[in-house]
Scaffold this motif. Structure first.
Motif, PDB file in Angstrom:
ATOM      1  N   CYS A  26       0.174  -1.399   7.608  1.00 56.52           N
ATOM      2  CA  CYS A  26      -0.120  -0.947   6.256  1.00 56.52           C
ATOM      3  C   CYS A  26      -1.573  -1.335   5.965  1.00 56.52           C
ATOM      4  O   CYS A  26      -1.916  -2.514   6.025  1.00 56.52           O
ATOM      5  CB  CYS A  26       0.816  -1.610   5.259  1.00 56.52           C
ATOM      6  SG  CYS A  26       0.295  -1.372   3.551  1.00 56.52           S
ATOM      7  N   PHE A  80      -3.014  -1.590   3.267  1.00 60.02           N
ATOM      8  CA  PHE A  80      -3.199  -2.293   1.996  1.00 60.02           C
ATOM      9  C   PHE A  80      -2.765  -3.759   2.037  1.00 60.02           C
ATOM     10  O   PHE A  80      -3.195  -4.556   1.216  1.00 60.02           O
ATOM     11  CB  PHE A  80      -2.477  -1.542   0.874  1.00 60.02           C
ATOM     12  CG  PHE A  80      -2.944  -0.112   0.777  1.00 60.02           C
ATOM     13  CD1 PHE A  80      -4.217   0.178   0.317  1.00 60.02           C
ATOM     14  CD2 PHE A  80      -2.136   0.937   1.190  1.00 60.02           C
ATOM     15  CE1 PHE A  80      -4.677   1.479   0.258  1.00 60.02           C
ATOM     16  CE2 PHE A  80      -2.581   2.245   1.132  1.00 60.02           C
ATOM     17  CZ  PHE A  80      -3.860   2.518   0.668  1.00 60.02           C
ATOM     18  N   CYS A  81      -1.877  -4.128   2.990  1.00 59.01           N
ATOM     19  CA  CYS A  81      -1.468  -5.539   3.084  1.00 59.01           C
ATOM     20  C   CYS A  81      -1.515  -6.051   4.517  1.00 59.01           C
ATOM     21  O   CYS A  81      -1.244  -7.221   4.764  1.00 59.01           O
ATOM     22  CB  CYS A  81      -0.081  -5.736   2.487  1.00 59.01           C
ATOM     23  SG  CYS A  81       1.230  -4.968   3.461  1.00 59.01           S
TER      24      CYS A  81
HETATM   25 ZN    ZN Z   1       1.626  -2.931   2.469  1.00 62.72          ZN
END
Ligand code: ZN
Length: 256
Positions: free
Chosen positions: A23, A25-26
Motif C-alpha cells: 500500500c 499510503f502506509c
Molecule cells: Zn494502507
C-alpha cells in the motif's frame, strides 16, 4: 486490449511475486487485496474533488492546463516522500493507476492478480506522448519518470523520457518566492528534438506541483521546440501559496 498494456500488466503481476505489492499510503504488504482497507478513508479524503488546477492559484503559463489527483498532505505526502527518498519505486504502478482514474476516468479490473485497464479513456486520445519533469543533474532515479512511464502504459500512449532534460544546474526552489522560482528556472530545461515530433500534444507528468514554476519552465522549453500543446498531470498538489502556512516558504523538497 492494447497488447503493450496487457504485457505490462502481466509483467507487473510477475514482478509482484518477487516484490509483493505494498500500500503506497502506509507501506503494508497488500497480498492479494486490491486496496488497503486501513487507508481507503484517508485516501478518499485527500482526493481533490476537482482535479483541474486553477490558473489563478498555480503558475501554468504556456500550458493548456494541469490537474492533480490528491492534496499533498498526510498519507499522500508520506507516500511521495517514500517514493522520492525511500526508494519505494514499487509504488509507481499503484499511484499511476490512481492518477489515471482521477484525471482521465480510467477504470481497472483484476483477474488472477493481474490488474488491467478496462478501456482506454477518450481523454487519452487527446495526447501524442507522455514525458516526465526531468531530474536535476545526473540522477538516474526520477519518481516523475516512474509515474510517467506507468501512466503512458495505462493510457496506451508513447513514453518519451529523453525528450526533455535539465540543461543546467539551478538553486533549490524551496524558500524562493513565486517570481524568483520562475527566474531560477529560465533556460533550465531543453529538448532533444529527435524525441519530440513537431506539434506533439504532450502530457507532462510530475509528482507534486507546488507553485507551477517547474511546469511553466518545462512547457516553455517544449513549446519553443515545437510542441503543439502541453497539459500537466500531477499526482498531488500543495495548497495554493496564499493558503499555505508560511506562504512561499515550503520546506518540502518538491520539484516545483
Ligand atoms: Zn494502507
Amino acid at each position: 486490449m492494447n497488447r503493450a498494456v496487457l504485457l505490462r500488466a502481466v509483467g507487473g503481476a510477475a514482478l509482484g511475486l518477487i516484490y509483493p505489492p505494498r500500500c503506497p499510503f502506509c507501506d503494508e504488504v497488500l497480498g492479494q487485496r486490491k486496496a488497503c482497507p486501513a487507508c481507503a478513508a484517508a485516501e478518499r479524503a485527500l482526493r481533490r474533488p476537482a482535479p483541474r488546477l486553477a490558473g489563478s492559484d498555480w503558475m501554468l503559463a504556456g500550458l493548456a492546463g494541469g490537474a492533480a489527483a490528491y492534496r499533498y498532505e498526510g498519507a499522500v505526502r508520506a507516500a511521495v516522500l517514500r517514493l522520492k527518498f525511500g526508494g519505494r519505486a514499487c509504488y509507481a504502478p499503484a499511484l499511476a493507476r490512481r492518477m489515471a482514474n482521477a484525471l482521465f476516468g480510467c477504470t481497472f479490473s483484476r483477474r488472477g492478480g493481474i490488474i488491467l485497464p478496462e478501456a482506454l479513456p477518450p481523454a487519452a486520445l487527446e495526447y501524442d506522448l507522455v514525458l516526465p519533469v526531468p531530474p536535476g543533474g545526473a540522477r538516474a532515479y526520477n519518481p516523475p519518470g516512474l509515474l510517467a512511464r506507468e501512466l503512458a502504459g495505462l493510457l496506451g500512449l508513447p513514453f518519451a523520457p529523453k525528450a526533455l532534460y535539465k540543461a543546467r544546474a539551478t538553486l533549490p526552489q524551496e524558500g524562493l518566492g513565486r517570481e524568483a522560482r520562475l527566474t531560477n528556472l529560465i533556460g533550465a530545461f531543453a529538448v532533444r528534438p529527435e524525441h519530440l515530433p513537431e506539434n506533439s500534444r504532450v502530457l507532462l507528468v510530475d509528482d507534486v506541483v507546488t507553485t507551477g514554476a517547474t511546469l511553466t519552465a518545462c512547457a516553455a522549453a517544449l513549446r519553443k521546440a515545437g510542441a503543439g500543446e502541453v497539459f500537466a498531470a500531477c499526482l498531488a498538489a500543495t495548497p495554493p501559496p496564499e493558503q499555505a502556512p508560511g506562504h512561499a516558504g515550503e520546506s518540502e523538497q518538491t520539484n516545483a
